[in-house]
Design a protein around this motif. Sequence first.
Motif, PDB file in Angstrom:
ATOM      1  N   SER A 158       0.821  -1.208   0.000  1.00 27.96           N
ATOM      2  CA  SER A 158       0.000   0.000   0.000  1.00 27.96           C
ATOM      3  C   SER A 158       0.856   1.260   0.000  1.00 27.96           C
ATOM      4  O   SER A 158       2.072   1.219   0.235  1.00 27.96           O
ATOM      5  N   ARG A 159       0.210   2.398  -0.230  1.00 24.88           N
ATOM      6  CA  ARG A 159       0.903   3.683  -0.147  1.00 24.88           C
ATOM      7  C   ARG A 159       1.459   3.910   1.262  1.00 24.88           C
ATOM      8  O   ARG A 159       2.535   4.491   1.418  1.00 24.88           O
ATOM      9  N   THR A 160       0.729   3.461   2.269  1.00 24.56           N
ATOM     10  CA  THR A 160       1.194   3.650   3.646  1.00 24.56           C
ATOM     11  C   THR A 160       2.535   2.966   3.870  1.00 24.56           C
ATOM     12  O   THR A 160       3.454   3.542   4.472  1.00 24.56           O
ATOM     13  N   VAL A 161       2.669   1.743   3.381  1.00 25.13           N
ATOM     14  CA  VAL A 161       3.935   1.011   3.525  1.00 25.13           C
ATOM     15  C   VAL A 161       5.053   1.738   2.784  1.00 25.13           C
ATOM     16  O   VAL A 161       6.171   1.866   3.294  1.00 25.13           O
ATOM     17  N   ILE A 162       4.763   2.209   1.586  1.00 25.71           N
ATOM     18  CA  ILE A 162       5.783   2.919   0.809  1.00 25.71           C
ATOM     19  C   ILE A 162       6.209   4.203   1.522  1.00 25.71           C
ATOM     20  O   ILE A 162       7.402   4.514   1.627  1.00 25.71           O
ATOM     21  N   ARG A 163       5.257   4.949   2.049  1.00 22.54           N
ATOM     22  CA  ARG A 163       5.579   6.204   2.736  1.00 22.54           C
ATOM     23  C   ARG A 163       6.426   5.948   3.980  1.00 22.54           C
ATOM     24  O   ARG A 163       7.392   6.680   4.252  1.00 22.54           O
ATOM     25  N   GLU A 164       6.083   4.913   4.738  1.00 26.48           N
ATOM     26  CA  GLU A 164       6.880   4.571   5.924  1.00 26.48           C
ATOM     27  C   GLU A 164       8.278   4.113   5.515  1.00 26.48           C
ATOM     28  O   GLU A 164       9.268   4.429   6.178  1.00 26.48           O
ATOM     29  N   SER A 165       8.368   3.389   4.416  1.00 23.69           N
ATOM     30  CA  SER A 165       9.670   2.919   3.930  1.00 23.69           C
ATOM     31  C   SER A 165      10.547   4.089   3.507  1.00 23.69           C
ATOM     32  O   SER A 165      11.755   4.112   3.779  1.00 23.69           O
ATOM     33  N   VAL A 166       9.944   5.074   2.837  1.00 23.28           N
ATOM     34  CA  VAL A 166      10.697   6.254   2.412  1.00 23.28           C
ATOM     35  C   VAL A 166      11.186   7.036   3.636  1.00 23.28           C
ATOM     36  O   VAL A 166      12.304   7.572   3.641  1.00 23.28           O
ATOM     37  N   LYS A 167      10.377   7.077   4.683  1.00 22.55           N
ATOM     38  CA  LYS A 167      10.823   7.735   5.925  1.00 22.55           C
ATOM     39  C   LYS A 167      12.065   7.049   6.486  1.00 22.55           C
ATOM     40  O   LYS A 167      12.982   7.700   6.976  1.00 22.55           O
ATOM     41  N   ARG A 168      12.063   5.716   6.437  1.00 17.94           N
ATOM     42  CA  ARG A 168      13.229   4.969   6.926  1.00 17.94           C
ATOM     43  C   ARG A 168      14.467   5.294   6.077  1.00 17.94           C
ATOM     44  O   ARG A 168      15.567   5.433   6.604  1.00 17.94           O
ATOM     45  N   LEU A 169      14.279   5.408   4.760  1.00 16.20           N
ATOM     46  CA  LEU A 169      15.402   5.779   3.886  1.00 16.20           C
ATOM     47  C   LEU A 169      15.919   7.166   4.246  1.00 16.20           C
ATOM     48  O   LEU A 169      17.132   7.415   4.236  1.00 16.20           O
ATOM     49  N   GLU A 170      14.993   8.074   4.552  1.00 10.21           N
ATOM     50  CA  GLU A 170      15.374   9.438   4.920  1.00 10.21           C
ATOM     51  C   GLU A 170      16.167   9.435   6.221  1.00 10.21           C
ATOM     52  O   GLU A 170      17.177  10.140   6.355  1.00 10.21           O
ATOM     53  N   GLU A 171      15.757   8.618   7.183  1.00 11.61           N
ATOM     54  CA  GLU A 171      16.468   8.515   8.457  1.00 11.61           C
ATOM     55  C   GLU A 171      17.875   7.961   8.274  1.00 11.61           C
ATOM     56  O   GLU A 171      18.791   8.291   9.038  1.00 11.61           O
ATOM     57  N   LYS A 172      18.064   7.148   7.258  1.00  9.35           N
ATOM     58  CA  LYS A 172      19.369   6.558   6.988  1.00  9.35           C
ATOM     59  C   LYS A 172      20.261   7.486   6.164  1.00  9.35           C
ATOM     60  O   LYS A 172      21.402   7.147   5.863  1.00  9.35           O
ATOM     61  N   GLY A 173      19.732   8.659   5.785  1.00 13.24           N
ATOM     62  CA  GLY A 173      20.509   9.633   5.032  1.00 13.24           C
ATOM     63  C   GLY A 173      20.611   9.342   3.552  1.00 13.24           C
ATOM     64  O   GLY A 173      21.433   9.950   2.861  1.00 13.24           O
ATOM     65  N   LEU A 174      19.767   8.443   3.044  1.00 14.10           N
ATOM     66  CA  LEU A 174      19.861   8.070   1.630  1.00 14.10           C
ATOM     67  C   LEU A 174      19.039   8.968   0.721  1.00 14.10           C
ATOM     68  O   LEU A 174      19.361   9.100  -0.470  1.00 14.10           O
ATOM     69  N   VAL A 175      17.966   9.541   1.248  1.00 18.96           N
ATOM     70  CA  VAL A 175      17.087  10.353   0.402  1.00 18.96           C
ATOM     71  C   VAL A 175      16.649  11.605   1.151  1.00 18.96           C
ATOM     72  O   VAL A 175      16.740  11.685   2.379  1.00 18.96           O
ATOM     73  N   ALA A 176      16.187  12.577   0.380  1.00 20.20           N
ATOM     74  CA  ALA A 176      15.573  13.784   0.932  1.00 20.20           C
ATOM     75  C   ALA A 176      14.211  13.940   0.292  1.00 20.20           C
ATOM     76  O   ALA A 176      14.074  13.837  -0.929  1.00 20.20           O
ATOM     77  N   VAL A 177      13.199  14.160   1.126  1.00 22.81           N
ATOM     78  CA  VAL A 177      11.829  14.307   0.631  1.00 22.81           C
ATOM     79  C   VAL A 177      11.480  15.786   0.562  1.00 22.81           C
ATOM     80  O   VAL A 177      11.579  16.499   1.562  1.00 22.81           O
ATOM     81  N   ALA A 178      11.101  16.255  -0.614  1.00 20.61           N
ATOM     82  CA  ALA A 178      10.701  17.649  -0.811  1.00 20.61           C
ATOM     83  C   ALA A 178       9.254  17.673  -1.256  1.00 20.61           C
ATOM     84  O   ALA A 178       8.896  17.042  -2.269  1.00 20.61           O
ATOM     85  N   GLN A 179       8.426  18.354  -0.486  1.00 26.67           N
ATOM     86  CA  GLN A 179       7.002  18.399  -0.786  1.00 26.67           C
ATOM     87  C   GLN A 179       6.768  18.930  -2.208  1.00 26.67           C
ATOM     88  O   GLN A 179       7.239  20.009  -2.566  1.00 26.67           O
ATOM     89  N   GLY A 180       6.069  18.144  -2.999  1.00 24.19           N
ATOM     90  CA  GLY A 180       5.742  18.551  -4.353  1.00 24.19           C
ATOM     91  C   GLY A 180       6.843  18.316  -5.361  1.00 24.19           C
ATOM     92  O   GLY A 180       6.638  18.503  -6.561  1.00 24.19           O
ATOM     93  N   ARG A 181       8.027  17.891  -4.904  1.00 23.94           N
ATOM     94  CA  ARG A 181       9.145  17.671  -5.834  1.00 23.94           C
ATOM     95  C   ARG A 181       9.668  16.245  -5.799  1.00 23.94           C
ATOM     96  O   ARG A 181      10.664  15.928  -6.443  1.00 23.94           O
ATOM     97  N   GLY A 182       9.012  15.397  -5.029  1.00 23.26           N
ATOM     98  CA  GLY A 182       9.413  14.000  -4.998  1.00 23.26           C
ATOM     99  C   GLY A 182      10.522  13.713  -4.000  1.00 23.26           C
ATOM    100  O   GLY A 182      10.866  14.536  -3.153  1.00 23.26           O
ATOM    101  N   THR A 183      11.077  12.533  -4.124  1.00 27.09           N
ATOM    102  CA  THR A 183      12.116  12.052  -3.202  1.00 27.09           C
ATOM    103  C   THR A 183      13.422  11.892  -3.961  1.00 27.09           C
ATOM    104  O   THR A 183      13.521  11.073  -4.884  1.00 27.09           O
ATOM    105  N   ARG A 184      14.400  12.679  -3.566  1.00 33.08           N
ATOM    106  CA  ARG A 184      15.684  12.709  -4.284  1.00 33.08           C
ATOM    107  C   ARG A 184      16.721  11.873  -3.532  1.00 33.08           C
ATOM    108  O   ARG A 184      16.841  11.943  -2.307  1.00 33.08           O
ATOM    109  N   VAL A 185      17.497  11.087  -4.287  1.00 35.43           N
ATOM    110  CA  VAL A 185      18.568  10.286  -3.704  1.00 35.43           C
ATOM    111  C   VAL A 185      19.762  11.193  -3.408  1.00 35.43           C
ATOM    112  O   VAL A 185      20.200  11.964  -4.269  1.00 35.43           O
TER     113      VAL A 185
END
Length: 255
Positions: free
Chosen positions: A64-91
């Motif tokens: 689900s989208r919920t699982v994906i969103r939580e997974s992206v948060k984990r990536l962000e915590e690990k310093g792999l990605v940055a989430v920008a509202q309206g601009r997607g998730t950048r590696v």
Amino acid sequence: MHAETTVPAERGSAFVPTIAARTRSPRLGVTVVSDLVDAIVRGDIEPGSSLPPEAVLCEQFGVSRTVIRESVKRLEEKGLVAVAQGRGTRVLPIESWNMIDATVLSALVANDETLGVLDDLSMVRATLEALIARDAAQVRTETQLSALRDALQLMRDTIGDEPAFNQADVVFHAVVGEMTDNRLADNIVKTLFHQARSSARFSLHSELELTLDEHVNVFAAIEAGDPAAAEAAMRTHITDAWERRRPPSPRHRPS
């Protein structure tokens, strides 16, 4: 309670070919995180580029989208990605990654063709554990020495059984780690040691007699209360043990 349904890919969204297609089956969030970390570390999704849209990832992983969103948060915590509202998730570039994170470090080791990561890991571990051994020589108690002596004896007793010997080796290093008040250094060392031992390229046969002799030297220096000798003995052991195990690679060739 109704089970959360997956979201189909948005019409017109291109499936990103840099991540291998998966069988459509439900996946736990931890598996999604692990697979995305591996794809980023492997270079399938390069720094500066964006993760695929949520809908594409939902379709790809069968979650689900919920699982994906939580997974992206984990990536962000690990310093792999940055989430920008309206601009997607950048590696993010590798300099931003938390390389001590177990998932990130595991992926780095697994995808390290030249063994450079294991080289660096062994060097850092040798430096930190040498300092831990130095501390141990200064503060050791009779109880701690007795535990370390027992661990060394266990290594002697299992010299003919390599898996048991390796486990006794782990116990020896754990006892040394318990002697220091530097819990941060000890925790980092344990993480590095675990990742090194988990790598198939680290788990080659070693010369057990030499390894035992090196542990005898470490124990003797700690028992004698000689910090400098304990530091040198531990550094030599870890450096030499890795060189004995290390397969040839493009970065390192035997002379």
